[in-house]
Design an enzyme around this catalytic site. Structure first.
Site, PDB file in Angstrom:
ATOM      1  N   GLU A   1       9.748 -16.474   3.695  1.00  0.00           N
ATOM      2  CA  GLU A   1       8.801 -15.449   2.814  1.00  0.00           C
ATOM      3  C   GLU A   1       9.080 -14.080   3.339  1.00  0.00           C
ATOM      4  O   GLU A   1       8.562 -13.962   4.628  1.00  0.00           O
ATOM      5  CB  GLU A   1       7.454 -16.022   2.615  1.00  0.00           C
ATOM      6  CG  GLU A   1       6.850 -14.871   1.783  1.00  0.00           C
ATOM      7  CD  GLU A   1       5.462 -15.662   1.053  1.00  0.00           C
ATOM      8  OE1 GLU A   1       4.611 -14.820   0.159  1.00  0.00           O
ATOM      9  OE2 GLU A   1       5.157 -16.737   1.113  1.00  0.00           O
TER      10      GLU A   1
ATOM     11  N   ASP B   1       9.366  -6.785  11.112  1.00  0.00           N
ATOM     12  CA  ASP B   1      10.214  -6.454   9.968  1.00  0.00           C
ATOM     13  C   ASP B   1      10.931  -7.855   9.833  1.00  0.00           C
ATOM     14  O   ASP B   1      11.793  -8.327  10.676  1.00  0.00           O
ATOM     15  CB  ASP B   1      11.213  -5.512  10.327  1.00  0.00           C
ATOM     16  CG  ASP B   1      11.976  -4.907   9.053  1.00  0.00           C
ATOM     17  OD1 ASP B   1      12.191  -5.877   8.161  1.00  0.00           O
ATOM     18  OD2 ASP B   1      12.130  -3.771   8.948  1.00  0.00           O
TER      19      ASP B   1
ATOM     20  N   ASP C   1       6.376  -3.892  -1.478  1.00  0.00           N
ATOM     21  CA  ASP C   1       5.715  -2.422  -1.865  1.00  0.00           C
ATOM     22  C   ASP C   1       6.793  -1.636  -2.623  1.00  0.00           C
ATOM     23  O   ASP C   1       7.764  -1.545  -2.370  1.00  0.00           O
ATOM     24  CB  ASP C   1       5.734  -1.504  -0.409  1.00  0.00           C
ATOM     25  CG  ASP C   1       4.929  -0.405  -0.501  1.00  0.00           C
ATOM     26  OD1 ASP C   1       5.114   0.666  -1.599  1.00  0.00           O
ATOM     27  OD2 ASP C   1       4.394  -0.042   0.513  1.00  0.00           O
TER      28      ASP C   1
ATOM     29  N   LYS D   1       8.121   6.456  -6.082  1.00  0.00           N
ATOM     30  CA  LYS D   1       8.494   7.769  -6.267  1.00  0.00           C
ATOM     31  C   LYS D   1      10.159   7.567  -5.874  1.00  0.00           C
ATOM     32  O   LYS D   1      10.476   7.066  -4.790  1.00  0.00           O
ATOM     33  CB  LYS D   1       8.095   8.634  -5.167  1.00  0.00           C
ATOM     34  CG  LYS D   1       6.522   9.075  -5.611  1.00  0.00           C
ATOM     35  CD  LYS D   1       5.896   9.893  -4.553  1.00  0.00           C
ATOM     36  CE  LYS D   1       4.365  10.085  -4.959  1.00  0.00           C
ATOM     37  NZ  LYS D   1       3.745  11.224  -3.981  1.00  0.00           N
TER      38      LYS D   1
ATOM     39  N   ASP E   1       5.472  -6.430 -10.437  1.00  0.00           N
ATOM     40  CA  ASP E   1       4.686  -6.107 -11.375  1.00  0.00           C
ATOM     41  C   ASP E   1       5.016  -4.350 -11.748  1.00  0.00           C
ATOM     42  O   ASP E   1       4.017  -3.717 -12.181  1.00  0.00           O
ATOM     43  CB  ASP E   1       3.221  -6.134 -11.436  1.00  0.00           C
ATOM     44  CG  ASP E   1       2.530  -5.620 -10.174  1.00  0.00           C
ATOM     45  OD1 ASP E   1       3.045  -4.882  -9.240  1.00  0.00           O
ATOM     46  OD2 ASP E   1       1.212  -5.800 -10.091  1.00  0.00           O
TER      47      ASP E   1
ATOM     48  N   THR F   1      -1.591 -15.213  -6.420  1.00  0.00           N
ATOM     49  CA  THR F   1      -2.696 -14.863  -5.382  1.00  0.00           C
ATOM     50  C   THR F   1      -3.710 -13.774  -5.903  1.00  0.00           C
ATOM     51  O   THR F   1      -3.693 -13.380  -7.039  1.00  0.00           O
ATOM     52  CB  THR F   1      -1.864 -14.213  -4.331  1.00  0.00           C
ATOM     53  OG1 THR F   1      -1.398 -13.032  -4.711  1.00  0.00           O
ATOM     54  CG2 THR F   1      -0.611 -15.009  -3.631  1.00  0.00           C
TER      55      THR F   1
END
Length: 229
Positions: free
Chosen positions: A61, A113, A135, A139, A171, A209
């Site tokens: 994950e 990372d 994330d 932009k 989303d 979640t």
């Protein structure tokens, strides 16, 4: 193993710490994390099978947030090793609490990372990969910071076994389109979707979640799942 990719200086994540860790989480960082931490990828290749020799499969994950999805999947599949990576210290603290409370023995964590760990894995060593609500960097000038890039998908294809699956959920409409466009350019991936239900309806084993319930994006969740051919 192929030559590891060069990711460059750009991070695909923002802050790595917010509020001070709660005392219990801080204690788990000192006691539990060293016991279940993935070996430092900078030290050389990592064989995920060695982390749990009797595991029937290894799942990975990328960015597990607070660890809810990872912990639930680990509880449902105790014979599967789940390796999770998360750079956000508070998320790692939360995940450690889930691991302790549920007495999970099949979770291994890396606070950093995920791409570094990915590059250290052998070819065809994973059965499943999850990238859930990363994330979005909405932009345009920040799109280069998105974790899903062409080179990332090439690495995912390398470490997945034939028939393995890569699940991406977001989303944000633009991020879904971005990921689909790039995944379809990766010849090692096949997108088996045939009707809208395949990307609008959550897979049967999806774990919702608290983060997902906040509905922070600009659309209902979009579920993309690709198969390694």
């Amino acid at each position: 193993m192929s030559t590891p990719p060069t990711w460059g200086p750009l991070r695909s994540f923002g802050r790595i710490k917010s509020r001070t860790l709660k005392p219990r989480q801080a204690a788990l960082m000192e006691t539990l994390l060293p016991q279940i931490a993935v070996p430092d990828p900078a030290a050389g290749p990592i064989d995920p099978r060695a982390l749990m020799p009797d595991a029937k499969a290894v799942w990975f994950e990328v960015g597990f947030g607070g660890g809810e999805h990872m912990a639930e999947q680990a509880a449902r599949h105790p014979d599967v090793l789940i390796v999770g990576c998360e750079p956000f210290q508070n998320g790692v603290g939360s995940a450690l609490r889930h691991v302790e409370e549920r007495e999970l023995t099949n979770v291994r964590l890396h606070m950093g990372d995920a791409r570094d760990v990915l590059a250290a894995f052998p070819d065809a060593s994973l059965e499943r990969v999850f990238v859930l609500f990363p994330d979005p960097w909405p932009k345009a000038r920040h799109h280069k910071r998105r974790v899903i890039q062409q080179e990332t998908l090439t690495e995912l294809a390398r470490v997945l076994k034939p028939g393995g699956r890569f699940r991406f959920v977001t989303d944000w409409k633009d991020y879904a389109a971005w990921t689909l466009e790039r995944a379809l350019k990766e010849p090692a991936f096949r997108w088996p979707a045939e009707k809208a239900d395949h990307w609008k309806v959550a897979p049967a084993d999806h774990v919702t979640t608290r983060y997902q319930e906040k509905l922070l994006g600009d659309t209902q969740p979009i579920y993309l799942e690709f198969e390694r051919v």
